[in-house]
Design a protein around this motif. Sequence first.
Motif, mmCIF file in Angstrom:
data_model
loop_
_atom_site.group_PDB
_atom_site.id
_atom_site.type_symbol
_atom_site.label_atom_id
_atom_site.label_comp_id
_atom_site.label_asym_id
_atom_site.label_seq_id
_atom_site.Cartn_x
_atom_site.Cartn_y
_atom_site.Cartn_z
ATOM 1 N N ARG A 77 45.358 34.851 54.582
ATOM 2 C CA ARG A 77 45.356 35.753 53.419
ATOM 3 C C ARG A 77 43.956 36.344 53.201
ATOM 4 N N THR B 283 32.927 37.095 36.654
ATOM 5 C CA THR B 283 33.059 37.395 38.093
ATOM 6 C C THR B 283 34.043 38.529 38.344
ATOM 7 N N GLY B 284 34.876 38.842 37.363
ATOM 8 C CA GLY B 284 35.918 39.841 37.579
ATOM 9 C C GLY B 284 37.195 39.172 38.059
ATOM 10 N N GLU B 285 38.306 39.831 37.776
ATOM 11 C CA GLU B 285 39.608 39.204 38.018
ATOM 12 C C GLU B 285 39.871 38.969 39.493
ATOM 13 N N GLU B 286 39.512 39.958 40.332
ATOM 14 C CA GLU B 286 39.810 39.859 41.751
ATOM 15 C C GLU B 286 39.076 38.671 42.375
ATOM 16 N N ALA B 287 37.778 38.583 42.109
ATOM 17 C CA ALA B 287 36.989 37.495 42.677
ATOM 18 C C ALA B 287 37.450 36.149 42.110
ATOM 19 N N TYR B 288 37.832 36.149 40.849
ATOM 20 C CA TYR B 288 38.257 34.891 40.243
ATOM 21 C C TYR B 288 39.549 34.395 40.889
ATOM 22 N N ASP B 289 40.480 35.296 41.087
ATOM 23 C CA ASP B 289 41.744 34.910 41.720
ATOM 24 C C ASP B 289 41.531 34.379 43.132
ATOM 25 N N ARG B 290 40.518 34.928 43.792
ATOM 26 C CA ARG B 290 40.225 34.522 45.157
ATOM 27 C C ARG B 290 39.792 33.055 45.246
ATOM 28 N N GLN C 179 36.205 34.064 34.586
ATOM 29 C CA GLN C 179 36.916 35.267 35.002
ATOM 30 C C GLN C 179 36.249 36.534 34.475
ATOM 31 N N SER D 225 28.565 36.043 41.566
ATOM 32 C CA SER D 225 29.295 36.308 42.802
ATOM 33 C C SER D 225 29.283 35.060 43.663
ATOM 34 N N ARG E 157 42.562 40.341 53.546
ATOM 35 C CA ARG E 157 41.788 41.084 52.549
ATOM 36 C C ARG E 157 40.415 41.449 53.097
#
Length: 486
Positions: free
Chosen positions: A16, A86-93, A83, A123, A20
Amino acid sequence: MGEDELIEQRRAKLDRLRARDIDPYPARFRRTHTAQEALAVLEKGKQAEVTVAGRVTAMRAMGRATFVDLRDGSGRIQTYHKQDVTGEEAYDRLKEVDLGDFLGVTGKLFRTKTGEATVQATSYTLLAKALRPPPEKWHGLQDIEARYRQRYLDLIANPEVRETFLTRSRVVAAVRRFMDARGFVEVETPVFQGTAGGAAARPFVTYHNALDRQLYLRIALELHLKRLIVGGFDKVYEIGRIFRNEGVSAKYNPEFTMLESYEAYADYNDVMAMVEEMVAGVAQEVAGSQRVPYGDAAIDFSPPWCRVTLREAIREHSGVDIDSHPDVESMQEAVASLGIPIEEKWGRGKLIDELLASTVEPNLIQPTFVTDYPLELSPLAKRKADDPRLVERFELFVAGREVGNAYSELNDPVEQRERFQEQARRRAAGDEEAEVVDEDFLVALEHGMPPCGGLGIGIDRLVMALTGQTSIREVILFPQLRERGP
RNA sequence: GGGCCCGUAGCUCAGUGGCAGAGCAGGGGACUUUUAAUCCCAAGGUCGUGGGUUCGAAUCCCACCGGGCCCUCCA
């Protein structure tokens, strides 16, 4: 959850991430601080931005915030991932990050409300994905076989193991500094030898194809180091691996590390003084004290150490006076009467050695020099002037084990030849551990060797005494084990 | 080489003749200062291997493999 399934899950995460466009194994990463350095920065009150890197050893996720423990070679540091920072995308990662992965994290240092120094992540970068799960975080890795076979897991899971091997490294470094400071030259001598001498032990045999020749792995460093004394190096030493083809146990590993040193114009009394000073100094350096814990008690390395002749030591611990048993028959009787199993073929020296090993050695917990050994046990040592049956030799015992062996070196080439010939007779009579006549060494002696004090110290056993370990496998990173079965 | 003990989920361990368990890790869900995080749900097994005894074996017996400890030998 089976192991295969756990690995499969981690592979799926890997896929995954790659989907990305994230490289799970980037070639480089620049950290600005080790964990320890980052903690020190905050200690000084600076809320600086740092970049740290390490293995993920714990994750505590609470919805939109997650704490991650990172461990590097210097220690542990906590990072905090929110979250909304770091932002949602990075957090979900973060969901694709597992225990055992390596992570680099950048952010400002702060203290949580419980006071723990923490990096507030702005980051983070995956540095290496682990495909297998780490051992249990609380109990560590207990299975002894797994600890030895997969020592890296032992080192990850059990901090005290890591500490023991750091101590070992410091011991070797301290010994080297000591010898260097005294003007000894460090040398390296051959591991492969045409004849394996210098100790009573069976060698490993190997074969050199191009030379079409059988070679032995060395069982001691002695004979080559003495050649160097002949060659004009007044003080030489080597810290090297030697190999003995014997049993494997808590006390014995087939390969182990010896320090051997030879000093021209010194005798075994000088060597004794040097050993005291060296080991006491090493203990001070690595343990911070000359007294180190040993079970419920302590071993005290502060000089002077106890000195006792072999005869006195045996008399004290077994009641046998070896001088009252000048012949083999009488000695056999004396040893057997103590309930010690003996073999018919053993000579008087071997019987005395057996008395020492079974009655004296286990009782010598504090550092003790046992001196003046029978000639027949010491084919390379110089005879005592006042008693030709004995040689100028001592062994050092600590924690119930032999740690060192030293003597005034025999430098009379004629007598050395006779002693070798006596060993050869024993070998012919079936003693596989008798010395082999080393003609090349005899030629060296015939060129003249100055009087000389020699020493051997078993580094592994010294480390055992200094760290309180009772198994040699706890001080050897990869001890020899049987091949794993089907 | 001999004696005794051990081998159960990825890890740490219970279970000693009657449905194979727990905690951690992993999966799903709740939770924005936790730290062995917590809470809810679901999943996960060649009981070292092979024989034997038994209606029935992780459990008893035998052999083998691996490990540990104690003897034996070697530093």
